[in-house]
Design a protein around this motif. Structure first.
Motif, short mmCIF file in Angstrom:
data_model
loop_
_atom_site.label_atom_id
_atom_site.label_comp_id
_atom_site.label_asym_id
_atom_site.label_seq_id
_atom_site.Cartn_x
_atom_site.Cartn_y
_atom_site.Cartn_z
N ARG A 108 0.83 -1.21 0.00
CA ARG A 108 0.00 0.00 0.00
C ARG A 108 0.86 1.24 0.00
O ARG A 108 0.47 2.27 -0.53
CB ARG A 108 -0.86 0.05 1.26
CG ARG A 108 -1.90 -1.02 1.34
CD ARG A 108 -2.73 -0.82 2.56
NE ARG A 108 -3.48 0.45 2.50
CZ ARG A 108 -4.49 0.71 3.28
NH1 ARG A 108 -4.89 -0.16 4.17
NH2 ARG A 108 -5.12 1.86 3.18
N GLN A 111 4.23 2.24 -4.36
CA GLN A 111 3.57 1.94 -5.63
C GLN A 111 4.50 2.24 -6.79
O GLN A 111 5.54 2.86 -6.62
CB GLN A 111 2.30 2.78 -5.77
CG GLN A 111 1.20 2.37 -4.82
CD GLN A 111 0.56 1.06 -5.24
OE1 GLN A 111 0.42 0.77 -6.42
NE2 GLN A 111 0.17 0.24 -4.26
N PHE A 135 -7.72 -1.42 -4.48
CA PHE A 135 -8.66 -1.51 -3.37
C PHE A 135 -9.04 -2.95 -3.12
O PHE A 135 -9.10 -3.42 -1.98
CB PHE A 135 -9.96 -0.75 -3.69
CG PHE A 135 -9.79 0.74 -3.75
CD1 PHE A 135 -9.40 1.45 -2.63
CD2 PHE A 135 -10.02 1.43 -4.92
CE1 PHE A 135 -9.26 2.83 -2.68
CE2 PHE A 135 -9.88 2.80 -4.98
CZ PHE A 135 -9.49 3.50 -3.86
N GLN A 138 -6.10 -5.15 -1.79
CA GLN A 138 -5.78 -4.86 -0.40
C GLN A 138 -7.01 -4.98 0.50
O GLN A 138 -6.94 -4.73 1.69
CB GLN A 138 -5.21 -3.44 -0.29
CG GLN A 138 -3.85 -3.31 -0.93
CD GLN A 138 -2.73 -3.86 -0.07
OE1 GLN A 138 -2.95 -4.19 1.09
NE2 GLN A 138 -1.54 -4.00 -0.63
N VAL A 140 -9.58 -3.06 0.78
CA VAL A 140 -9.86 -1.81 1.46
C VAL A 140 -11.28 -1.39 1.08
O VAL A 140 -11.64 -1.42 -0.08
CB VAL A 140 -8.89 -0.71 1.00
CG1 VAL A 140 -9.22 0.60 1.68
CG2 VAL A 140 -7.48 -1.13 1.28
N SER A 142 -13.74 1.74 0.92
CA SER A 142 -13.75 3.19 1.11
C SER A 142 -15.19 3.61 1.26
O SER A 142 -16.08 3.03 0.66
CB SER A 142 -13.11 3.88 -0.08
OG SER A 142 -13.68 3.40 -1.26
N THR A 146 -16.41 1.81 -3.75
CA THR A 146 -15.19 1.91 -4.54
C THR A 146 -15.37 2.84 -5.73
O THR A 146 -14.50 3.63 -6.06
CB THR A 146 -14.80 0.51 -5.05
OG1 THR A 146 -14.89 -0.39 -3.97
CG2 THR A 146 -13.39 0.51 -5.57
N LEU A 187 -4.18 3.92 -3.12
CA LEU A 187 -4.10 3.56 -1.71
C LEU A 187 -3.30 4.57 -0.90
O LEU A 187 -2.85 4.28 0.20
CB LEU A 187 -3.48 2.17 -1.57
CG LEU A 187 -4.31 1.05 -2.22
CD1 LEU A 187 -3.57 -0.25 -2.20
CD2 LEU A 187 -5.64 0.91 -1.51
#
Ligand code: ATP
Ligand code: ADP
Ligand code: SF4
Ligand code: SF4
Ligand code: MG
Ligand code: MG
Lengths: 345, 334, 356
Positions: A108, A111, A135, A138, A140, A142, A146, A187
């Motif tokens: 994360r 990159q 996303f 990982q 993740v 949000s 997304t 990220l």
């Protein structure tokens, strides 16, 4: 680009608060013969013991001729490739030999943006999918979903968010590079390795991307490891610059120090080879013309690797490898037995 | 180059050995009881036992494999039969046919010439027409000739060989009677003379060549179109070379390189037997021999034919690689 | 529309005509998507011993125009219009056999990617020999001697041995040297170099550019160098043509273009390149937007969709009329823009120059 002065950076460097610290980094690619019984007949020393450090919000430029190991360095730092020696420390953590799983949280933070905006995007995925991939990988979430996050990113890098469902081939080279930037940014990393991000682009588009990268750096306090072969672009974007030759860093210094007071003969040669877009200035310039090509990294010259093309080479250059040592201003290091004393141009 | 060749040939031997082992052990997985096949109608436990002893079916598998390999490797071949009634099976010994007791190798060497002439003749035809049509199509891209040849190629690829073969046979032999009904099942050039020989082979050649010619047309066309867009073709023109030189010296040589590979493999494959064509025209070649062996569950014959065909395919691979190296210096020198 | 840029040098011996003259060259490609108008009225002149630089973004028609000079569009779908005069002969209307005699002999070309521009299956030496023997009926040994001489001349070490190498055995710089040697085999009077150093490293680029300049002095040939690198142009050319959307938008002597440019696109181009000899704390002046589609060129000025200076135009319409390429001042400086010259000069000194 951060606006800090050279002095401030030296202080930061002195405090050792580096975001990324690379020591003695090595990558040898084995060269093998035989099919059933493989034996190693040599090694391409693509990266052969380099030290680098990058601080938060700083841009370290890496220049050098093709094949000198710039891309390999970038791939090692992002751990897309496994180093054969040396260490990589990120925020105090040793990443050098972390497993895939242990590496995940660091992915994360670090990159990469690639050179070729045509081959680095999957042609069968919409750009929404491409930018959203980090996303998903990982895991993740949000807030607002997304899609919202991706569209916000697209807007930030200058893409029309309505083009969420389009495919890469519908975009121009510059726009594709923006997609690459958005993907890298998704990220909120602390460090982005940019491998020749503008080399494949037209000058007018190049400037757009360089400006975008600079704006993003200020906004998100990003650090860049910016790889390029174009000395003008490097001068424009970097805070500090490292010059590579055949897998080694031969000189590293703050930007203006390097361009105005280069000490390594190779740096001199590089700088004097760049054609400036200024006919009058060109006429008054020192001309150093190297002969021959870069030797093969499979079989680099003994001692100083530059000695086969260096006009100052002495016997000792073939026998002893010059270490990278402090020379001139603080933070200015060069690896040469007989560094230049005058300035370029 | 010499060392490369030796290395490749050694590899070939290894590959052939692996193939032979696989075929041999597959042979033992098949449910048919070989002894039953051999003793025929008047079987009883006793005869089966004799047969088993004669052919060594009682021995452990590994011993049988050893015997089989000995026949292939030892210059004197091996002996077959139980004590007292031993007979030598000369090298290379693939065993004896269960169906008629003839050494498999004898049958193979009898059948091979027919297949050989069939394959060589057809290959000449398809190579000539395929490359020529493909070349013309590429140079007239988008024009009528191109469309015609693309159409022909499509026709050739989609026309089943078996239908096409019988059609030819019916049309030219039965209906029009331009070609007499073949009276020899296996026309040898020296025995029948060139006219009869040609009459015998012409239709099988055309039958076999059709699909290949169509494929080669497509391939040549595609390669040639790609090559003519290469930068070095532009360079050749920029030097002031005539269009003929540009096309044949600079273009065709590159375009044909991949075709050499495919041609070698196709020809190698066909030398092991062209099953359908041989069947249609009753040519007693390897293809027909293979079919007969399979239908008769004649395992030594099947193994023999498989191994023999494998030799050609593997050798064709080597020849192709070497040729490739000769043509393309980038391969040769790396 | 007659528009031309003439080099300041005297015209070629006696004839009163320039050595190379393009008049209103047009190259269009019919494609499935529509007509690609790659070059739309390109005109320039060039004298012996001089170098003309053509700059522009990718797709602005640089390579297509150079191929037109070589007659390499003949036999393709391309529609070529206008006139190309080379040493008194008109090339656009010439038959293929006629122009083939000129190729390599009078006009030679160096391409961008020397690896793909040489045939991978033939020895470098043989490719040079071939170039010589098309136009000169000499025994192989004579051609070989010349090839080795030229390989030596362009700086290939031990040329008598490297003669037998294949292109992939050369490094990038050596390949480009060999390409140059091949182009020089028949002493051409005009050399067209299409991005000759784009694929090379800076140190090797410097070697190749030096070589080209030395050879030019020796052979007194005319060079057209096509590039997107303004530095290369600044170093090599006496005259510059700036192309945009298949048109010349500005042309003139190199110092005029670099120090007194008047066309907004040229301003953008100069502002968008970072400079190696200047500290970099200023922002680059990027040109917004992307290059135009050559199928649907903008109606008026080709640069109009990206131009930020349209408010300075009086009495014309940037979206409606294509501006003419008009001469300004005494030097052969020509500009295609609707803004008045005086106003352009003012804009340049007040707004552009301080930021360059
Ligand atoms: N997978 C690999 N196997 C063997 N050698 C390799 C491999 N990857 C890179 N190399 C070699 O390592 C050296 C450094 O390569 P690298 O791609 O890092 O160069 P670079 O500085 O990025 O050059 P460029 O400017 O051309 O991108 C080169 O000599 C290259 O041929
Ligand atoms: N054979 C062709 N068919 C169709 N379009 C072409 C062809 N060759 C070039 N073009 C188009 O012409 C335009 C100009 O190309 P070119 O001269 O190669 O640009 P550059 O200025 O980068 O050298 C481009 O849009 C290109 O796509
Ligand atoms: S150490 Fe010697 S060879 Fe290397 S750069 Fe310095 S002077 Fe040149
Ligand atoms: S004519 Fe108009 S659009 Fe074109 S460059 Fe001049 S001001 Fe800009
Ligand atoms: Mg690289
Ligand atoms: Mg081009």
């Amino acid at each position: 680009m951060s606006t800090s002065t050279a002095a401030e950076q030296v202080i930061r460097a002195g405090q050792g608060e580096a975001l990324l610290e690379v020591k003695g980094l090595q990558r040898y690619f084995p060269v093998t013969r035989g099919i059933v019984f493989q034996r190693q007949v040599g090694a391409v020393k693509a990266v052969d013991g380099i030290d680098l450090s990058i601080h938060t919000g700083e841009t370290l430029g890496v220049v050098g001729e093709s094949g000198c190991g710039k891309t390999t360095t970038g791939r090692l730092v992002t751990r897309l490739d496994e180093p054969t020696g040396g260490s990589i420390t990120f925020e105090g953590e040793d990443l050098t030999h972390l497993s895939r799983a242990k590496m995940r949280p660091f992915r994360r933070e670090i990159q990469m943006i690639f050179q070729d905006p045509f081959s680095s995007l999957n042609p069968r995925q919409t750009i929404g999918t491409i930018i959203a991939a980090p996303f998903q990988i990982q895991k993740v979430d949000s807030e607002g979903g997304t899609k919202k996050a991706v569209q916000a990113l697209m807007e930030r890098v200058g893409l029309n968010p309505e083009h969420y469902n389009r495919y890469p081939h519908e975009f121009s080279g510059g726009q594709r590079q923006r997609i690459g930037v958005a993907r890298a940014l998704a990220l909120r990393p602390k460090l982005i390795v940019c491998d020749e991000p503008v080399s494949a682009l037209d000058v007018s588009i190049q400037a757009q991307i360089v400006n975008l990268l600079e704006d993003l750096q200020d906004e998100f306090n990003l650090a860049y490891l910016f790889i390029a072969h174009d000395l003008s672009v490097i001068r424009h974007i970097s805070d500090r610059v490292a010059v590579m030759y055949l897998g080694k860093v031969v000189e590293v210094a703050d930007r203006d120090e390097l361009y105005n007071h280069a000490r390594h003969p190779y740096t001199h040669a590089l700088l004097s080879a760049v054609p400036e877009a200024d006919p009058d200035a060109l006429a008054h310039r020192e001309r150093i013309r190297l002969t021959g090509d870069v030797p093969s990294p499979l079989n680099p010259p003994s001692g100083c690797r530059f000695r086969t093309r260096c006009w100052k080479a002495q016997d000792i250059c073939a026998e002893q490898e010059p270490p990278l040592v402090q020379i001139g201003a603080p933070g200015h290091q060069a690896a040469c037995h007989f560094p230049e004393e005058r300035d370029v141009i | 180059m010499g060392r490369y060749l030796i290395r490749r040939l050694l590899q070939t031997v290894v590959i052939l050995w692996v193939i032979s082992a696989i075929t041999f052990f597959l042979f033992w997985i098949t449910p048919a009881n070989p002894a039953l096949l051999i003793c025929g109608k008047n079987c009883n436990t006793e005869t089966i036992a004799t047969v088993n002893a004669t052919f060594g079916f009682d021995d452990p598998l590994i011993v049988q494999y050893g015997t089989y390999m000995k026949g292939l490797v030892s210059p004197t071949g091996r002996d077959i039969g139980s004590e007292g009634s031993e007979r030598n099976c000369a090298w290379p010994c693939f065993g004896e046919s269960y169906q008629n007791g003839i050494p498999v190798w004898d049958s193979i060497s009898d059948a091979f010439p027919a297949t050989f002439w069939l394959a060589i003749g057809a290959a000449t035809i398809w190579l000539f027409f395929g490359v020529m049509l493909g070349l013309l199509a590429a140079l007239r891209k988008g024009k009528a000739l191109d469309k015609l040849s693309v159409g022909l190629a499509l026709f050739g690829v989609s026309f089943p060989t078996i239908v096409f073969g019988y059609l030819l046979l019916f049309l030219f032999i039965v209906k029009l009677k331009w070609i007499p009904f073949p009276d020899t099942a296996n026309a040898a050039l020296f025995e029948v003379g060139p006219v009869k020989w040609l009459q015998f082979y012409i239709l099988p050649w055309i039958t076999l060549a059709l699909v290949f010619a169509a494929l080669y047309t497509r391939l040549t066309r595609a390669n040639m179109i790609d090559t003519m867009n290469e930068d070095y073709i532009r360079t050749a023109r920029a030097k002031g070379l005539g269009e003929g030189t540009v096309i044949f010296k600079h273009g065709l040589r590159s375009a044909l390189t991949p075709i050499v590979t495919i041609f070698g493999l196709d020809l190698g494959g066909l030398l092991g037997g062209a099953v359908i064509t041989e069947q249609i025209f009753s040519i007693t070649g390897l293809g027909k021999f293979a079919i007969d062996s399979v239908l008769g569950n004649d395992l030594p014959a099947i193994m023999g034919v498989v191994l023999f065909a494998a030799i050609f395919i593997v050798l064709a691979n080597v020849v192709v690689d070497v040729l490739y190296a000769v043509i393309d210096p980038r391969v040769r020198l790396s | 529309m007659t528009e031309s840029v003439t080099t300041t040098a005297s015209t070629s011996a006696g004839t009163g005509k320039p050595f190379l003259e393009l008049k209103n060259l047009q190259v269009h490609f019919p494609t499935d998507d529509g007509l690609v108008k790659a070059v739309n009225g390109l005109s320039f002149t060039l004298e012996r011993g001089k170098t003309l630089g053509i700059v522009g973004e990718s797709g602005s028609g640089k390579s297509v125009s150079s191929l037109a000079i070589m007659g390499l569009h003949k036999g393709s779908r391309a529609k070529v219009g206008g006139e190309i005069w080379l040493d008194g002969a008109e090339l656009v209307g010439m038959s293929v056999p006629e122009i083939r005699r000129l190729r390599g002999q009078q006009v030679a070309m160096i391409f961008q990617d020397p690896l793909s521009a040489m045939h991978p299956f033939y020895r470098v030496g043989d490719q040079l020999v071939e170039a010589y023997r098309v136009h000169n009926e000499v025994p192989k040994s004579v051609a070989r001697k010349r090839a080795i001489d030229l390989l030596d001349r362009v700086g290939i070490p031990s040329p008598d041995k490297r003669f037998f190498d294949y292109p992939h055995q050369f490094s990038g710089g050596m390949r480009q040297r060999a390409m140059i040697a091949m182009a020089l085999m028949c002493d051409p009077q005009l050399l067209i170099a299409d991005e000759p150093t784009t694929a090379l490293d800076v140190t090797v680029q410097a070697q190749i550019l030096d070589l080209m300049m030395d050879l030019q002095k020796e052979f007194n040939s005319a060079i057209v160098i096509i590039t997107h690198d303004l530095g290369v142009v600044a170093q090599m050319a006496q005259d510059v043509v700036v192309m945009y959307g298949g048109r010349v938008v500005e042309a003139g002597p190199v110092r005029e273009i670099f120090y007194r440019p008047e066309m907004p696109y040229t301003w953008g181009l100069l502002g968008s390149i970072p400079r190696v000899n200047r500290g970099g704390d200023h922002r680059l002046k990027s040109i917004r937007g992307t290059p135009p589609s050559l199928i649907n060129l903008p109606k008026g000025c080709p640069f109009q969709p990206r131009c930020d200076y349209q408010q300075h135009v009086e009495g014309h319409s940037c979206t409606g009329e294509v501006p003419d390429l008009l001469q300004i001042g005494t030097e052969d400086h020509r500009v295609r823009c609707h803004i008045e010259t005086g106003q352009r000069k003012k804009l340049f000194t007040e707004q552009i120059k301080p930021n360059l």
